[in-house]
Every structure is written in structure tokens, then in C-alpha cells.
Design a protein around this motif. Structure first.
Motif, PDB file in Angstrom:
ATOM      1  N   TRP A  93      25.152   9.544 150.877  1.00 32.94           N
ATOM      2  CA  TRP A  93      24.476  10.567 150.090  1.00 32.94           C
ATOM      3  C   TRP A  93      23.366   9.934 149.251  1.00 32.94           C
ATOM      4  O   TRP A  93      23.553   8.843 148.708  1.00 32.94           O
ATOM      5  N   GLU A  94      22.247  10.613 149.131  1.00 35.91           N
ATOM      6  CA  GLU A  94      21.222  10.225 148.170  1.00 35.91           C
ATOM      7  C   GLU A  94      21.657  10.817 146.840  1.00 35.91           C
ATOM      8  O   GLU A  94      22.072  11.978 146.772  1.00 35.91           O
ATOM      9  N   ALA A  95      21.588  10.019 145.782  1.00 29.11           N
ATOM     10  CA  ALA A  95      22.061  10.463 144.467  1.00 29.11           C
ATOM     11  C   ALA A  95      20.942  10.339 143.442  1.00 29.11           C
ATOM     12  O   ALA A  95      20.250   9.325 143.377  1.00 29.11           O
ATOM     13  N   GLU A  96      20.796  11.386 142.642  1.00 33.53           N
ATOM     14  CA  GLU A  96      19.827  11.378 141.554  1.00 33.53           C
ATOM     15  C   GLU A  96      20.514  11.929 140.314  1.00 33.53           C
ATOM     16  O   GLU A  96      21.002  13.062 140.320  1.00 33.53           O
ATOM     17  N   ARG A  97      20.585  11.111 139.258  1.00 31.68           N
ATOM     18  CA  ARG A  97      21.331  11.483 138.046  1.00 31.68           C
ATOM     19  C   ARG A  97      20.397  11.492 136.837  1.00 31.68           C
ATOM     20  O   ARG A  97      19.710  10.514 136.582  1.00 31.68           O
ATOM     21  N   GLY A  98      20.433  12.574 136.115  1.00 37.80           N
ATOM     22  CA  GLY A  98      19.745  12.637 134.834  1.00 37.80           C
ATOM     23  C   GLY A  98      20.753  12.412 133.731  1.00 37.80           C
ATOM     24  O   GLY A  98      21.867  12.925 133.789  1.00 37.80           O
ATOM     25  N   VAL A  99      20.375  11.634 132.738  1.00 36.82           N
ATOM     26  CA  VAL A  99      21.242  11.356 131.595  1.00 36.82           C
ATOM     27  C   VAL A  99      20.490  11.766 130.335  1.00 36.82           C
ATOM     28  O   VAL A  99      19.362  11.319 130.113  1.00 36.82           O
TER      29      VAL A  99
END
Length: 148
Positions: free
Chosen positions: A18-24
Motif C-alpha cells: 500500500w502507498e501510505a500518506e499520513r498527516g500529523v
């Protein structure tokens, strides 16, 4: 958005890359950062379940650093569910996506992690973790897209 997609078997659904993109987002300071990378769910060599391997780059305060983590996704107590554990085997949370939606909690010392898991379709899902405690007030939103 048109509802959640039920998943009969969470381990079968997650298997693969999976490609993962996380905003924090730090709700106290207003600071924002993020993670971009991949999450691979592959069969465990030690037995049933999946090894969750996340790797990529985490940017905070304008500085990018390599980041990675490993989790274990073991068969849960009910067929089609998972028991999520840290890499050392400590319990993290259960995961039941038979409705396409799941809420989880994990107390960690003085902090409380509250997670929401949502399956959008066969190739997209996301999580939102709210982390609260004496020194933390964070929201972590991760979007996953199946790698092609």
C-alpha cells in the motif's frame, strides 16, 4: 463519501503493498507534519497472520527523516478479524472490518490513542488516530491506496 465497504477477512484484504500518506497535526501548537511511504503486509514466517512493515520519510518542523515501524496482524478471536500487536508481541488493538468501519482504543502510559478505521473500496482505506495526554494533543490521518 458513500459509506464503508464491508470486509469479510481483514487479513486477506490488507495483504500486499500500500502507498501510505499520513498527516500529523498538533492541536495544541498548530504545527503540522507528515509521513509518505509504503506499508507492506506480508505473511509472517513464524506462523499465521501478517507482518506490517511501514517505511518512508517523516517530515516535522521542515526536517525530513527516515521512518519505519513494524506491527503484527494476527488472526483475531472471530474469523475475519485481526489482533494487532507491536513488533515485540505486546497488544495494540483489535481490528474488525466486517462492517467496513472499526473504532479502537489503546492506553499508552498517560496517553490514550483512539483510532477509527474506514474501508472505502477494494483499493483504499484510511485511519484517523486521536492521541491525547498530558503532553500530547495530536491527530494522525493516514490514507492508504493499494500499490499497482
Amino acid at each position: 463519501m458513500g459509506g464503508f465497504r464491508p470486509v469479510a477477512d481483514v487479513l486477506e484484504y490488507l495483504a500486499g503493498e500500500w502507498e501510505a500518506e499520513r498527516g500529523v497535526r498538533d492541536l495544541g501548537s498548530g504545527e503540522e507534519g507528515g509521513f509518505t511511504g509504503t506499508t507492506v503486509f506480508r505473511p509472517r514466517e513464524e506462523g499465521a497472520g501478517l507482518l506490517h512493515l511501514e517505511s518512508g520519510s517523516f517530515t516535522w518542523r521542515g526536517v525530513a527523516r527516515p521512518a519505519s515501524r513494524t506491527l503484527l496482524f494476527l488472526p483475531g478471536p472471530v474469523p475475519g478479524t485481526a489482533d494487532v500487536r507491536f513488533s515485540d508481541g505486546r497488544p495494540f488493538h483489535g481490528l474488525d472490518l466486517t462492517t467496513g468501519h472499526h473504532l479502537a482504543e489503546h492506553p499508552c502510559a498517560a496517553d490514550l490513542y483512539r483510532g477509527e478505521f474506514c474501508v472505502l473500496d477494494a483499493d483504499h482505506w484510511h485511519t484517523v488516530w486521536r492521541v491525547g495526554g498530558p503532553a500530547k494533543d495530536l491527530v494522525l490521518t493516514t490514507r492508504y491506496a493499494r500499490a499497482r
